[in-house]
Design a protein around this motif. Structure first.
Motif, PDB file in Angstrom:
ATOM      1  N   UNK A  19      14.616  -3.076  -6.549  1.00  0.00           N
ATOM      2  CA  UNK A  19      14.193  -2.909  -7.947  1.00  0.00           C
ATOM      3  C   UNK A  19      13.078  -1.868  -8.054  1.00  0.00           C
ATOM      4  N   UNK A  20      12.156  -1.905  -7.124  1.00  0.00           N
ATOM      5  CA  UNK A  20      11.064  -0.937  -7.135  1.00  0.00           C
ATOM      6  C   UNK A  20      11.557   0.484  -6.955  1.00  0.00           C
ATOM      7  N   UNK A  21      12.540   0.666  -6.087  1.00  0.00           N
ATOM      8  CA  UNK A  21      13.108   2.001  -5.881  1.00  0.00           C
ATOM      9  C   UNK A  21      13.794   2.503  -7.138  1.00  0.00           C
ATOM     10  N   UNK A  22      14.492   1.618  -7.822  1.00  0.00           N
ATOM     11  CA  UNK A  22      15.158   2.023  -9.062  1.00  0.00           C
ATOM     12  C   UNK A  22      14.125   2.441 -10.104  1.00  0.00           C
ATOM     13  N   UNK A  23      13.079   1.659 -10.233  1.00  0.00           N
ATOM     14  CA  UNK A  23      12.050   1.970 -11.218  1.00  0.00           C
ATOM     15  C   UNK A  23      11.217   3.187 -10.837  1.00  0.00           C
ATOM     16  N   UNK A  24      11.153   3.506  -9.544  1.00  0.00           N
ATOM     17  CA  UNK A  24      10.394   4.676  -9.100  1.00  0.00           C
ATOM     18  C   UNK A  24      11.042   5.968  -9.579  1.00  0.00           C
ATOM     19  N   UNK A  25      12.360   5.946  -9.735  1.00  0.00           N
ATOM     20  CA  UNK A  25      13.064   7.127 -10.227  1.00  0.00           C
ATOM     21  C   UNK A  25      13.324   8.157  -9.136  1.00  0.00           C
TER      22      UNK A  25
END
Length: 50
Positions: A19-25
């Protein structure tokens, strides 16, 4: 956000890391989606307002 994802990864929290990777962009978004798929979950997309 990416440093948080890395911390979750090191702690073995694979869902939170993805999830963090997705939100990092940027280029890590695809890796986050692939990680979610690898966990057997449906991929998510980053919110448009970020």
């Amino acid at each position: 956000m990416l440093s948080t994802a890395t911390t979750f990864d090191a702690a073995g929290c694979l869902f939170q890391s993805a999830r963090g990777k997705i939100l990092a962009g940027d280029e890590v978004t695809a890796r986050g989606g692939a990680a979610l798929s690898g966990l057997g979950l449906a991929p998510m997309t980053a919110p448009g307002h970020l």
